[in-house]
Design an enzyme around this catalytic site. Structure first.
Site, PDB file in Angstrom:
ATOM      1  CB  CYS A 134      -0.974  -0.049   1.164  1.00 55.67           C
ATOM      2  SG  CYS A 134      -2.388   1.063   0.975  1.00 55.67           S
ATOM      3  CG  HIS A 161      -3.631  -3.724   3.430  1.00 55.80           C
ATOM      4  ND1 HIS A 161      -2.440  -3.343   4.005  1.00 55.80           N
ATOM      5  CD2 HIS A 161      -4.217  -2.583   2.977  1.00 55.80           C
ATOM      6  CE1 HIS A 161      -2.301  -2.029   3.905  1.00 55.80           C
ATOM      7  NE2 HIS A 161      -3.361  -1.542   3.281  1.00 55.80           N
TER       8      HIS A 161
END
Length: 483
Positions: free
Chosen positions: A333, A430
């Site tokens: 991310c 994630h």
């Protein structure tokens, strides 16, 4: 109407989240339809709920313990700190805006309606709702307009049990002090207390329990020992990262810089469960270990500010040296965004700094955009052609030549990037290491023998073990029948 019990703490990190998760599993094992609820949470460790919004990962874990789908209504107000002074405000799973400290205090009364609506939704069809407070009810400077602790308890007429952490010391003073400082109305909501994180012979604290009851009039519901199962569950508060110490030598050392606004650090938990992997958290001011085979740049709530922190700590130079030694790097991310040449924020979404140079380890660039991506995904890891399940929570659009070698395929589009030599990888996903087969293949590529660890089964087993421990040390019948 469902019965409800609220667990409030004498301070932060007393173990409320894990206790509620364990009690959710206790209730489920007893055949009750149980649901978790937390009116307000402050955490950058967010999850994507089954109905597609953002909630605290603690509530996601509690829903798992209940055996029910997670919902935005289980955590209607989520604050995600972006700076030392302000947070992004998530209401019922969606971004409401940003608020600085004093403005948020003025906003809270307006949020009570959303909190009560969500509580009603969670209560539908439930036998029992286990509610978690935030911080401490003794913060009387925040009592006006409170939605997180006694403000909610009095509005919803939910009985309260106070949780004290004996491991940090001063538990008698913290409980008696809370009793002293609460208003008479708030004090009347408290039905008793329990002690958490006790080490040693519990009978040695019998006089302590009696003293607390003598000073407060509150009954004890029990003393919870330090339960080993807790260490195998995802943690929500980054304070646990500060306690990490190096252990015995393992086949692979994974170094993780502790970014100031680190987010979703439970991405690392499946790696910690691997017997031949040592995950080393690198605090500010410390160096990335020279024996690290992999460096993971984790997620962050403020990519540009944390990129500057990487530079200020000298981690950029250390990462370059790590790569020259043949080391591998994975960015997740915000960490993925840092791997590129440049990050720009023309709209000032993250703050007043509009652009910053990245690490230049991938041939990509990122532009921050107002639209936030929040979704659960099923994907295929292209390097190993194995399935992944994960989730995205991010702003920003990343482009560049290295995107031609994507990390994963999600439906009709690609995610992430891999360098031509395969040693630098980045992804917006994630939770990738939760996928056992992907994790095994990934570690094999780094020279680590495959293991038989089933991460999800391990979490379920830890919840069952936690529930068994709580059944043994708490008066569950009295707790679950509070009025």
């Amino acid at each position: 109407m469902a019965r409800a019990i609220m667990f409030q703490g004498t301070g932060s990190d007393v173990g409320k989240s894990v206790l509620v998760a364990g009690l959710c599993r206790v209730a489920r094992n007893r055949g009750l339809n149980v649901r978790p609820f937390k009116p307000q949470n402050m955490s950058n460790n967010a999850a994507v709920s089954d109905d597609g919004g953002e909630i605290g990962r603690a509530q996601w874990l509690q829903a798992l313990a209940c055996g029910v789908p997670s919902s935005v209504h289980m955590n209607p107000v989520l604050l995600k700190p972006q700076t030392d002074m302000g947070s992004q405000v998530i209401v019922q799973g969606q971004v409401r805006g940003e608020a600085r400290g004093r403005y948020y205090q003025e906003l809270k009364p307006q949020l009570m309606a959303a909190v009560m609506e969500s509580f009603a939704r969670v209560s539908e069809g439930a036998d029992l709702v286990l509610v978690e407070g935030a911080g401490s009810p003794a913060e009387i400077n925040l009592r006006a307009g409170d939605i997180a602790n006694m403000g909610f308890a009095t509005q919803a007429d939910v009985p309260v049990v106070l949780v004290g952490d004996i491991d940090r010391g001063g538990v008698i003073a913290s409980l008696v002090g809370t009793h002293t400082i609460l208003s008479e109305q708030d004090r009347a909501m408290v039905r008793g207390f329990l002690i958490n994180k006790f080490r040693g012979d519990i009978s040695l604290f019998d006089d302590g329990l009696a003293a607390i009851t003598r000073f407060t009039g509150w009954r004890s519901f029990g003393v919870v020992p330090w339960l080993k199962a807790v260490s195998r569950l995802p943690a929500e508060d980054s304070v646990v990262l500060e306690r990490a110490v190096r252990g015995d030598k393992k086949s692979l050392v994974v170094a993780v810089p502790m970014l100031p606004r680190i987010a979703n650090f439970d991405d690392l938990d499946p790696l910690k469960a691997e017997p031949d992997v040592e995950v080393v958290m690198v605090p500010p001011g410390s160096s990335i270990p020279g024996d690290a085979g992999l460096v993971v740049l984790p997620g962050t709530k403020s990519t540009i500010a944390d990129m500057q922190a990487v530079r200020d700590n000298g981690w950029d130079r250390q990462l370059s040296a790590h790569v020259k030694r043949g080391g591998h790097v994975l960015g997740i991310c915000g960490g993925f965004q840092m791997l590129g040449h440049h990050i720009s924020d023309p709209a000032g979404i993250e703050g007043h700094v509009r652009d910053i140079d990245g690490l230049g380890l991938l041939d990509i660039e990122t532009v921050m955009e107002p639209e936030k991506v929040v979704r659960n995904v099923q994907a295929t890891a292209l390097l190993h052609n194995v399935p992944l399940e994960g989730y995205e929570i991010h702003i920003g659009r990343t482009t560049g030549p290295d995107m031609g070698w994507p990390f994963a395929r999600i439906g009709e589009h690609d995610d992430g990037a891999i360098s031509p030599d395969g040693r630098i990888m980045g992804t917006y996903l994630h939770g990738v290491f939760n996928a056992d087969e992907f994790r095994r293949r990934f570690l094999q590529n780094l020279g680590v023998q495959s293991s038989s660890v089933n991460y999800r089964a391990g979490v379920e087993a830890a919840l069952d073990e936690l529930a068994e421990g709580l059944e043994a040390c708490l008066d569950i019948d009295a707790l679950f029948n509070l009025k």
